[in-house]
Design a protein around this motif. Sequence first.
Motif, PDB file in Angstrom:
ATOM      1  N   ILE A 182       0.918  -1.108   0.004  1.00  0.00           N
ATOM      2  CA  ILE A 182       0.007  -0.186   0.075  1.00  0.00           C
ATOM      3  C   ILE A 182       0.929   1.249  -0.027  1.00  0.00           C
ATOM      4  CG2 ILE A 182      -1.701   1.321   1.318  1.00  0.00           C
ATOM      5  CD1 ILE A 182      -2.883  -1.345   2.411  1.00  0.00           C
ATOM      6  N   THR A 183       1.966   1.232   0.919  1.00  0.00           N
ATOM      7  CA  THR A 183       2.831   2.356   0.717  1.00  0.00           C
ATOM      8  C   THR A 183       3.456   2.344  -0.397  1.00  0.00           C
ATOM      9  OG1 THR A 183       3.268   1.760   3.192  1.00  0.00           O
ATOM     10  CG2 THR A 183       4.887   3.425   2.264  1.00  0.00           C
ATOM     11  N   ASN A 184       4.059   1.569  -1.052  1.00  0.00           N
ATOM     12  CA  ASN A 184       4.548   1.620  -2.223  1.00  0.00           C
ATOM     13  C   ASN A 184       3.557   2.133  -3.473  1.00  0.00           C
ATOM     14  OD1 ASN A 184       6.953   1.057  -1.454  1.00  0.00           O
ATOM     15  ND2 ASN A 184       6.747  -1.284  -2.075  1.00  0.00           N
ATOM     16  N   GLU A 185       2.495   1.645  -3.398  1.00  0.00           N
ATOM     17  CA  GLU A 185       1.436   2.292  -4.107  1.00  0.00           C
ATOM     18  C   GLU A 185       1.108   3.669  -4.146  1.00  0.00           C
ATOM     19  OE1 GLU A 185      -2.808   0.519  -4.408  1.00  0.00           O
ATOM     20  OE2 GLU A 185      -1.655  -1.387  -4.783  1.00  0.00           O
ATOM     21  N   SER A 186       0.943   4.086  -3.062  1.00  0.00           N
ATOM     22  CA  SER A 186       0.851   5.493  -2.637  1.00  0.00           C
ATOM     23  C   SER A 186       1.842   6.452  -3.174  1.00  0.00           C
ATOM     24  CB  SER A 186       0.342   5.815  -1.232  1.00  0.00           C
ATOM     25  OG  SER A 186       0.895   5.133  -0.389  1.00  0.00           O
ATOM     26  N   ARG A 187       3.016   5.927  -3.033  1.00  0.00           N
ATOM     27  CA  ARG A 187       4.221   6.748  -3.640  1.00  0.00           C
ATOM     28  C   ARG A 187       4.288   6.752  -4.866  1.00  0.00           C
ATOM     29  NH1 ARG A 187       8.859   4.146   0.399  1.00  0.00           N
ATOM     30  NH2 ARG A 187       8.057   4.864   2.307  1.00  0.00           N
ATOM     31  N   THR A 188       4.037   5.742  -5.631  1.00  0.00           N
ATOM     32  CA  THR A 188       3.784   5.744  -7.132  1.00  0.00           C
ATOM     33  C   THR A 188       2.942   6.510  -7.636  1.00  0.00           C
ATOM     34  OG1 THR A 188       2.493   3.765  -7.208  1.00  0.00           O
ATOM     35  CG2 THR A 188       5.108   3.507  -7.498  1.00  0.00           C
ATOM     36  N   ARG A 189       1.804   6.917  -7.003  1.00  0.00           N
ATOM     37  CA  ARG A 189       0.639   7.650  -7.407  1.00  0.00           C
ATOM     38  C   ARG A 189       1.144   9.021  -7.411  1.00  0.00           C
ATOM     39  NH1 ARG A 189      -4.519   5.046  -4.852  1.00  0.00           N
ATOM     40  NH2 ARG A 189      -4.297   3.153  -5.798  1.00  0.00           N
TER      41      ARG A 189
END
Length: 189
Positions: A182-189
């Motif tokens: 989730i953290t990596n997903e939100s960073r990539t957005r």
Amino acid sequence: VITLGFFLMVLTLQLRSRGFHPALYWAVIVGTTTAGTEVSDLMDRTLKLGYTAGSLILSTGLLAALAAWYLIERNLEVYPILERRQEIFYWTAVLLSNSLGTAFGDFLSDDLRLSYRGGALVTAGIIGLVIVLLGAAWQLGERVADLRVSLAQTQGDIQSLSVTVENLRQEVRDIRTEMKGITNESRTR
């Protein structure tokens, strides 16, 4: 020689018989009683060992026979006796105890100069002591058995708890993995 021959004859018949035959059983009991008296007298009078030494030898022999019986069979049960080996241990113990009874009784009355009444009281006291010790050993055995059951239950509980802890650890790892995702997903957005 006659009573020893009788004892050996009825013992052989008993050992060869299949099943329980009351008359034969009691014939062997009579044989052990008479042979036991002869063994005691042989030790005292013929071998000149005396009743004290005879009693000690027979006590040692009886304890050794019982110890061997227990070590090999893992019990001292007299019922049911299903194997010839068990029966040989049984009759050995009976013969030695009958011999010991004669030697010890003679020791009390002749060597210690106790009356028959005094000897009977001493013997009753020893039998009472043995009964008390056997009762204490029985209770100790029961307590040990209870502790073993409790220990087994505790070990089961610990294993169950260990599985639960391992499952929780796996869930924490899974949550961390999800959180990283989730953290990596939100960073990539």
